[in-house]
Design a protein around this motif. Sequence first.
Motif, PDB file in Angstrom:
ATOM      1  N   TRP A 326       0.836  -1.185   0.066  1.00 45.75           N
ATOM      2  CA  TRP A 326       0.196   0.095   0.216  1.00 45.75           C
ATOM      3  C   TRP A 326       0.901   1.243   0.120  1.00 45.75           C
ATOM      4  CZ3 TRP A 326      -4.200  -1.038  -1.976  1.00 45.75           C
ATOM      5  CH2 TRP A 326      -5.108  -2.252  -1.433  1.00 45.75           C
ATOM      6  N   ASN A 327       2.000   1.191   0.389  1.00 42.84           N
ATOM      7  CA  ASN A 327       2.994   2.556   0.289  1.00 42.84           C
ATOM      8  C   ASN A 327       3.151   2.865  -1.222  1.00 42.84           C
ATOM      9  OD1 ASN A 327       4.885   0.289  -0.087  1.00 42.84           O
ATOM     10  ND2 ASN A 327       6.567   1.717  -0.184  1.00 42.84           N
ATOM     11  N   PHE A 328       3.057   1.836  -2.137  1.00 42.46           N
ATOM     12  CA  PHE A 328       3.170   2.372  -3.687  1.00 42.46           C
ATOM     13  C   PHE A 328       1.972   3.039  -3.855  1.00 42.46           C
ATOM     14  CE2 PHE A 328       6.177  -1.384  -3.334  1.00 42.46           C
ATOM     15  CZ  PHE A 328       7.384  -0.817  -3.550  1.00 42.46           C
ATOM     16  N   LEU A 329       0.907   2.758  -3.536  1.00 42.22           N
ATOM     17  CA  LEU A 329      -0.332   3.423  -3.827  1.00 42.22           C
ATOM     18  C   LEU A 329      -0.188   4.848  -3.372  1.00 42.22           C
ATOM     19  CD1 LEU A 329      -3.212   3.588  -4.971  1.00 42.22           C
ATOM     20  CD2 LEU A 329      -4.070   2.692  -2.650  1.00 42.22           C
ATOM     21  N   LEU A 330       0.143   4.868  -1.970  1.00 47.54           N
ATOM     22  CA  LEU A 330       0.356   6.073  -1.275  1.00 47.54           C
ATOM     23  C   LEU A 330       1.483   7.198  -1.955  1.00 47.54           C
ATOM     24  CD1 LEU A 330      -0.198   7.988   0.907  1.00 47.54           C
ATOM     25  CD2 LEU A 330       1.578   7.094   2.195  1.00 47.54           C
ATOM     26  N   TRP A 331       2.424   6.551  -2.481  1.00 49.32           N
ATOM     27  CA  TRP A 331       3.583   7.062  -3.426  1.00 49.32           C
ATOM     28  C   TRP A 331       2.928   7.762  -4.628  1.00 49.32           C
ATOM     29  CZ3 TRP A 331       5.462   5.374  -7.936  1.00 49.32           C
ATOM     30  CH2 TRP A 331       6.657   5.918  -8.467  1.00 49.32           C
ATOM     31  N   GLY A 332       2.057   6.917  -5.360  1.00 50.91           N
ATOM     32  CA  GLY A 332       1.437   7.272  -6.880  1.00 50.91           C
ATOM     33  C   GLY A 332       0.461   8.431  -6.444  1.00 50.91           C
ATOM     34  N   LEU A 333      -0.339   8.266  -5.503  1.00 48.81           N
ATOM     35  CA  LEU A 333      -1.213   9.273  -5.153  1.00 48.81           C
ATOM     36  C   LEU A 333      -0.647  10.633  -4.634  1.00 48.81           C
ATOM     37  CD1 LEU A 333      -4.141   7.096  -3.483  1.00 48.81           C
ATOM     38  CD2 LEU A 333      -3.985   8.134  -5.752  1.00 48.81           C
ATOM     39  N   TYR A 334       0.377  10.441  -3.894  1.00 49.52           N
ATOM     40  CA  TYR A 334       1.239  11.836  -3.579  1.00 49.52           C
ATOM     41  C   TYR A 334       1.642  12.487  -4.939  1.00 49.52           C
ATOM     42  CZ  TYR A 334       5.450  14.070  -2.256  1.00 49.52           C
ATOM     43  OH  TYR A 334       6.706  14.671  -1.926  1.00 49.52           O
ATOM     44  N   PHE A 335       2.120  11.594  -5.830  1.00 49.87           N
ATOM     45  CA  PHE A 335       2.540  12.529  -7.125  1.00 49.87           C
ATOM     46  C   PHE A 335       1.074  12.812  -7.797  1.00 49.87           C
ATOM     47  CE2 PHE A 335       6.716  10.579  -6.869  1.00 49.87           C
ATOM     48  CZ  PHE A 335       7.485  11.671  -7.116  1.00 49.87           C
ATOM     49  N   GLY A 336       0.143  11.905  -7.829  1.00 50.95           N
ATOM     50  CA  GLY A 336      -1.162  12.469  -8.513  1.00 50.95           C
ATOM     51  C   GLY A 336      -1.607  14.105  -8.046  1.00 50.95           C
ATOM     52  N   VAL A 337      -1.415  14.159  -6.746  1.00 53.25           N
ATOM     53  CA  VAL A 337      -1.866  15.243  -5.951  1.00 53.25           C
ATOM     54  C   VAL A 337      -1.004  16.421  -6.467  1.00 53.25           C
ATOM     55  CG1 VAL A 337      -2.378  16.567  -3.727  1.00 53.25           C
ATOM     56  CG2 VAL A 337      -3.321  14.166  -4.046  1.00 53.25           C
ATOM     57  N   LEU A 338       0.246  16.090  -6.339  1.00 51.39           N
ATOM     58  CA  LEU A 338       1.315  17.184  -6.697  1.00 51.39           C
ATOM     59  C   LEU A 338       1.120  17.879  -8.193  1.00 51.39           C
ATOM     60  CD1 LEU A 338       4.543  16.098  -5.006  1.00 51.39           C
ATOM     61  CD2 LEU A 338       3.056  17.901  -4.253  1.00 51.39           C
ATOM     62  N   LEU A 339       0.968  16.665  -9.139  1.00 49.72           N
ATOM     63  CA  LEU A 339       0.636  17.126 -10.536  1.00 49.72           C
ATOM     64  C   LEU A 339      -0.619  17.799 -10.887  1.00 49.72           C
ATOM     65  CD1 LEU A 339       1.961  13.629 -11.828  1.00 49.72           C
ATOM     66  CD2 LEU A 339       3.008  15.943 -12.354  1.00 49.72           C
ATOM     67  N   ILE A 340      -1.731  17.581  -9.820  1.00 58.12           N
ATOM     68  CA  ILE A 340      -3.111  18.106  -9.851  1.00 58.12           C
ATOM     69  C   ILE A 340      -2.813  19.652  -9.641  1.00 58.12           C
ATOM     70  CG2 ILE A 340      -5.430  18.633  -8.804  1.00 58.12           C
ATOM     71  CD1 ILE A 340      -5.294  15.516  -8.737  1.00 58.12           C
ATOM     72  N   LEU A 341      -2.173  19.925  -8.349  1.00 53.89           N
ATOM     73  CA  LEU A 341      -1.594  21.260  -8.087  1.00 53.89           C
ATOM     74  C   LEU A 341      -1.174  22.070  -9.148  1.00 53.89           C
ATOM     75  CD1 LEU A 341      -0.727  20.338  -4.140  1.00 53.89           C
ATOM     76  CD2 LEU A 341      -2.894  21.462  -5.146  1.00 53.89           C
ATOM     77  N   GLU A 342      -0.137  21.523  -9.482  1.00 54.83           N
ATOM     78  CA  GLU A 342       0.809  21.887 -10.463  1.00 54.83           C
ATOM     79  C   GLU A 342       0.021  22.464 -11.809  1.00 54.83           C
ATOM     80  OE1 GLU A 342       5.534  20.789  -9.602  1.00 54.83           O
ATOM     81  OE2 GLU A 342       4.603  20.207 -11.581  1.00 54.83           O
ATOM     82  N   LYS A 343      -0.765  21.582 -12.310  1.00 54.52           N
ATOM     83  CA  LYS A 343      -1.479  21.768 -13.697  1.00 54.52           C
ATOM     84  C   LYS A 343      -2.608  22.859 -13.452  1.00 54.52           C
ATOM     85  CE  LYS A 343      -2.134  18.175 -16.055  1.00 54.52           C
ATOM     86  NZ  LYS A 343      -1.622  18.477 -17.630  1.00 54.52           N
ATOM     87  N   LEU A 344      -3.346  22.813 -12.206  1.00 53.12           N
ATOM     88  CA  LEU A 344      -4.342  23.970 -11.983  1.00 53.12           C
ATOM     89  C   LEU A 344      -4.081  25.040 -11.418  1.00 53.12           C
ATOM     90  CD1 LEU A 344      -7.266  21.247 -10.856  1.00 53.12           C
ATOM     91  CD2 LEU A 344      -6.834  22.037 -13.035  1.00 53.12           C
ATOM     92  N   TRP A 345      -2.842  24.944 -10.816  1.00 49.30           N
ATOM     93  CA  TRP A 345      -2.627  26.484  -9.874  1.00 49.30           C
ATOM     94  C   TRP A 345      -1.095  26.749 -10.098  1.00 49.30           C
ATOM     95  CZ3 TRP A 345      -5.991  22.673  -7.147  1.00 49.30           C
ATOM     96  CH2 TRP A 345      -7.195  23.092  -7.340  1.00 49.30           C
ATOM     97  N   LEU A 346      -0.323  25.870  -9.640  1.00 50.57           N
ATOM     98  CA  LEU A 346       1.119  26.038  -8.986  1.00 50.57           C
ATOM     99  C   LEU A 346       2.130  26.271 -10.161  1.00 50.57           C
ATOM    100  CD1 LEU A 346       1.799  23.719  -6.185  1.00 50.57           C
ATOM    101  CD2 LEU A 346       1.454  26.025  -6.126  1.00 50.57           C
ATOM    102  N   LYS A 347       1.941  25.761 -11.407  1.00 49.17           N
ATOM    103  CA  LYS A 347       2.772  25.976 -12.340  1.00 49.17           C
ATOM    104  C   LYS A 347       3.120  27.096 -12.795  1.00 49.17           C
ATOM    105  CE  LYS A 347       5.579  23.336 -15.173  1.00 49.17           C
ATOM    106  NZ  LYS A 347       6.316  24.549 -15.836  1.00 49.17           N
ATOM    107  N   LYS A 348       2.071  27.878 -13.062  1.00 52.74           N
ATOM    108  CA  LYS A 348       2.230  29.375 -13.510  1.00 52.74           C
ATOM    109  C   LYS A 348       3.005  30.134 -12.394  1.00 52.74           C
ATOM    110  CE  LYS A 348      -2.158  30.890 -11.706  1.00 52.74           C
ATOM    111  NZ  LYS A 348      -3.473  31.557 -12.229  1.00 52.74           N
ATOM    112  N   TRP A 349       3.124  29.695 -11.002  1.00 51.59           N
ATOM    113  CA  TRP A 349       3.946  30.537 -10.238  1.00 51.59           C
ATOM    114  C   TRP A 349       5.193  29.969 -10.071  1.00 51.59           C
ATOM    115  CZ3 TRP A 349       1.708  34.773  -8.447  1.00 51.59           C
ATOM    116  CH2 TRP A 349       0.238  34.794  -8.444  1.00 51.59           C
ATOM    117  N   ILE A 350       5.589  28.806 -10.228  1.00 51.35           N
ATOM    118  CA  ILE A 350       6.684  28.335 -10.111  1.00 51.35           C
ATOM    119  C   ILE A 350       7.435  28.679 -11.334  1.00 51.35           C
ATOM    120  CG2 ILE A 350       7.962  25.971 -10.484  1.00 51.35           C
ATOM    121  CD1 ILE A 350       5.551  24.528  -8.963  1.00 51.35           C
ATOM    122  N   ASP A 351       6.918  28.815 -12.591  1.00 51.12           N
ATOM    123  CA  ASP A 351       7.684  29.290 -13.768  1.00 51.12           C
ATOM    124  C   ASP A 351       8.249  30.605 -13.603  1.00 51.12           C
ATOM    125  OD1 ASP A 351       7.105  26.986 -15.037  1.00 51.12           O
ATOM    126  OD2 ASP A 351       5.616  27.792 -16.027  1.00 51.12           O
TER     127      ASP A 351
END
Length: 467
Positions: A326-351
């Motif tokens: 189950w740690n691998f599922l947690l690991w995958g969802l961790y990246f899923g959440v990060l990618l959602i945040l970047e795609k919808l909000w964070l990426k324009k600020w990070i750039d």
Amino acid sequence: MVFSSLLFLFTYLPVVLLVYYLSPLKWRNGVLLIFNLIFYGWGEPTYIILMVFTITADYAAGLLVARFKDQGRDRAARTAVAAALVLNLAILFFFKYWDLIAGTLRDFGLDVLPTLGLSLPIGISFYTFQTMTYPVDLYRGDAGVQRNLVNFGTFVTLFPQLIAGPILKYKELADQVDQRTYRVEQFADGVHIFVIGLGKKVLLANNLGQLWDAYKALPTEELTVLGAWLGVVAFSLQLYFDFSGYSDMAIGLGRMLGFEFLKNFDYPYISRSITEFWRRWHISLGSWFREYVYIPMGGNRVSRGRLCFNLLVVWGLTGLWHGASWNFLLWGLYFGVLLILEKLWLKKWIDRWPRALQHLYTLFLVLVSWAIFAVEDFGQLGGYLSAMFGFAGGGLADGAFRYYLGSYGLSLLAACVASTPLMAGLWRRLPGRAQRILLPAAALAGLLLCTAYLVDATYNPFLYFRF
């Protein structure tokens, strides 16, 4: 049998190459298929039966899909594709996830499934995903049907990438399976790439893996803050050089046999966002999920809510693909959440951030992810993450940290430099004549150095074999 073994380097590979190139062209796929099955069954001969069954079933499914498409029976063709996918996924689930589900249910007091304790067929996650592309590519019209069973079996069992990737799509290799060119320059390039990968694995990954093992074995109450970070840095470099080294060796072996595989890593640790990191890390897996799962679900051409759902599903599956824990599922969802945040909000600020800050942001989040990935026990994982974030029972640092930093400092520095394009850039600046002179000498020196290391080595794991 692993690529970084004396048995493979000085017995299996020379025999394969000798017999392969002495054989007539029309026999080479048959010869290769035999050697592929020998390689796969070396450790567990019983699973050759499973491999032969998989080849036969997917070959038959391909014939059915092609026949139904020619007859204009689209629904029947889709049914054949679905049946092939269900069969492949059922085999993968049975061997890889049955005990995980049975054990989890038992933990909740539901003793309804027996724990089978079956050994995992080596590389099943890789070759299952590879064979699943065949009926899909046929249905989409991206590839023609393969009517030669030997040629199809060669595609499925191709030993350079059979057990640890990169994941090959049928449409990418179909023409090469039927007919390929053989050039001395291609063979020489393959040798050079193979030796680079061997050096990554033997000289860097193996050495740093011992540092990570030392920290992983510590009781969490004895961890220090800096020690926990040192351990996870060592693991991140071990994993990268282990897997990218294996991918390089696979690409090199493919070229020796006349095949061209796409690269699987592109210096991921120089990334400036999580989005960029996953364009550079395990490229073939990301491409597979994007083409065969994410886009069919609608991709990003959907509402925001559905986009979030699509990303979480894809990354949850990506995590579970890596292991039955189950740690691998947690690991995958961790990246899923990060990618959602970047795609919808964070990426324009990070750039807008300075490049250095972008790199630090990415490396910080990636290092945290590797702790989740590496520690399967949730109790130990909680303790390890607590230590990384300042709640270490051992304080900031101790004598062990200073000892390990002194002992492995040069290896860590060399690995950090090697994980960037710096050395490749310096090499490209050399005149062509100097490259032609130095390259064979460097390859021979690298092979001799790796061989000397392997003669006395007792630590030589391949992390991705369990996937």
